[in-house]
Design a protein around this motif. Structure first.
Motif, mmCIF file in Angstrom:
data_model
loop_
_atom_site.group_PDB
_atom_site.id
_atom_site.type_symbol
_atom_site.label_atom_id
_atom_site.label_comp_id
_atom_site.label_asym_id
_atom_site.label_seq_id
_atom_site.Cartn_x
_atom_site.Cartn_y
_atom_site.Cartn_z
ATOM 1 N N ASP A 56 -1.048 -1.177 -1.176
ATOM 2 C CA ASP A 56 -1.361 -0.733 -2.532
ATOM 3 C C ASP A 56 -1.089 0.783 -2.581
ATOM 4 O O ASP A 56 -1.539 1.522 -1.704
ATOM 5 N N SER A 57 -0.316 1.231 -3.570
ATOM 6 C CA SER A 57 0.217 2.602 -3.494
ATOM 7 C C SER A 57 -0.881 3.668 -3.397
ATOM 8 O O SER A 57 -0.726 4.649 -2.657
ATOM 9 N N GLU A 58 -1.996 3.455 -4.098
ATOM 10 C CA GLU A 58 -3.084 4.441 -4.066
ATOM 11 C C GLU A 58 -3.698 4.515 -2.671
ATOM 12 O O GLU A 58 -3.997 5.589 -2.161
HETATM 13 MG MG MG Z 1 -2.300 0.211 -6.989
#
Ligand code: MG
Ligand code: NDP
Length: 380
Positions: free
Chosen positions: A145-147
């Motif tokens: 997940d990018s975060e």
């Molecule tokens: Mg995300």
């Protein structure tokens, strides 16, 4: 050469994982492909990547795949989850959508595998069980997940005890600036268009309600062992800064890149190494600006609701996740308005309370109850 198992291969994360594998054919071998029911795309992927094992959850779709590839090892039904524990696999990429992503995660970790984890619902609903599986099996989670990938990278800049705050960024979704009274009229087609990311249907709608960000607050709490008070959210429409870590001395570390999930997927697979990726370079001088502002929690109640669920713990995060899964399905069917989604989740959360989740049985029971509540909810 690392053997990869791609769970959710026909989805947005799965397809991008395969494109990373394609770019690094000398480093990654696609050994196992697992998907739900999309046999048309699944068959194309089998022809292209020649996996040794395939898992198809849906029995009918599995039958079609077996007919198309008579010699191939095709596993179906819930037996597909155990493919994550196959001794030959080095890295499991978990891109299954929804609550079901919990099962391959638990299987992979118990077998000591690295899991490149995109599925967030699993750690939100089954945090305690996932922690136990990590301890028992000695596996590891590297976030996709990018975060969370951004925070994971930012944490390399300091010591864990010196971290003051995790700052998650959010694009704000498709209706960031829409007045409250207009939100009522949002249709599923409108909610399925994301301003900066191209993703699966459910997560795109969750981005518009901010339920996705709420899930990510809980995901970050689990992954980085952070308290609710130490996690904050900022709207950042350009999706260039993927998240930040603030340290004790008020120094803030940010991770930046073009919004391209292949970067985070690849990093989770190659970590701690970095290599050339399919993502384009970031050209800061060509950007018109980077802006940040506080989320409007009145128009988007999903965010404060996530903090409430996180503080209650136990069954409450399950209600937040699975209540939302049902609410989104009901919204797509036209049974609920866009603005009814949070109310549906509150209804399920209020009824289920905060009972402890001790094992898979209590998790499944809780999930079942929550879904029943969310299905019976009638908006005012
Ligand atoms: Mg995300
Ligand atoms: P998609 O809906 O695009 O894909 C979901 C995948 O999971 C499909 O391959 C689907 O198979 C498979 N699947 C669903 N149910 C089952 C099942 N019971 N057994 C086996 N496979 C199953 O979702 P996304 O790729 O967008 O998202 C996947 C996960 O990653 C989610 O948890 C999401 O929150 C997270 N994530 C996604 C991001 C993105 O950019 N897309 C970014 C960050 C996180 P089929 O279609 O064949 O039925």
């Amino acid at each position: 050469m690392k053997n990869i198992a791609v769970f959710g291969s026909t989805g947005s994360i799965g397809r991008q994982t395969l494109s990373v594998c394609e770019k690094h054919v000398d480093a990654f071998k696609v050994h196992t492909l697992v998907f739900g029911s999309n046999h048309e795309l699944g068959i194309k992927q089998i022809n292209e990547f020649r996996p040794s094992t395939v898992g198809v959850f849906d029995e009918h779709a599995a039958g079609i795949v077996r007919e198309s590839f008579p010699g191939l090892n095709v596993v179906s039904g819930s037996a597909v989850w155990e493919l994550a524990a196959d001794p030959i696999i080095d890295i499991v990429v978990n891109g299954v959508s929804g609550f079901n992503g919990t099962f391959p995660l638990l299987a992979a970790l118990k077998a000591g595998k690295r899991t490149a984890l995109a599925n967030k619902e699993s750690v939100v609903c089954a945090g305690g069980l996932v922690r136990r599986a990590l301890k028992e099996g000695g596996g590891e989670i590297i976030p996709v997940d990018s975060e969370q990938s951004a925070i994971f990278q930012c944490l390399a800049a300091g010591r864990r005890q010196d971290v003051k705050r995790l700052i998650l960024t959010a694009s704000g979704g498709a209706f960031r600036d829409m007045p409250k009274n207009e939100l009522e009229r949002v249709t599923p087609e409108m909610a399925m268009k994301h301003p900066t990311w191209s993703m699966g249907r459910k997560i795109t709608i969750d981005s518009a309600t901010l339920f996705n960000k709420g899930l990510e607050v809980m995901e970050a709490a689990f992954l980085f062992n952070a308290a609710a008070d130490d996690i904050s959210v900022l709207i950042h429409p350009q999706s260039i800064v993927h998240s930040m870590v603030e340290y004790a001395d008020n120094s803030v570390t940010a991770q930046m890149s073009v919004p391209d999930m292949r970067l985070a997927i690849q990093y989770a697979m190659t970590y701690p190494e970095r290599c050339e990726s399919p993502a384009a370079p970031l050209e800061l001088s060509k950007l018109s600006g980077l802006t940040f502002f506080e989320p409007d929690t009145e128009r988007f109640p999903a965010l404060p609701l996530a903090y409430r669920a996180l503080r209650i713990g136990g069954a409450a995060p399950v209600a937040y996740n699975s209540g939302n899964e049902v609410a989104v399905e009901r919204f797509i069917k036209g049974e609920l308005r866009f603005t009814d989604i949070p109310g549906c989740v509150v209804y399920a959360m209020d009824r289920i309370g905060g009972a402890e989740i001790t094992d898979t049985e209590s998790l499944l029971e809780c999930d079942h109850e929550v879904r029943r509540y969310a299905r019976e909810y009638v908006p005012e």
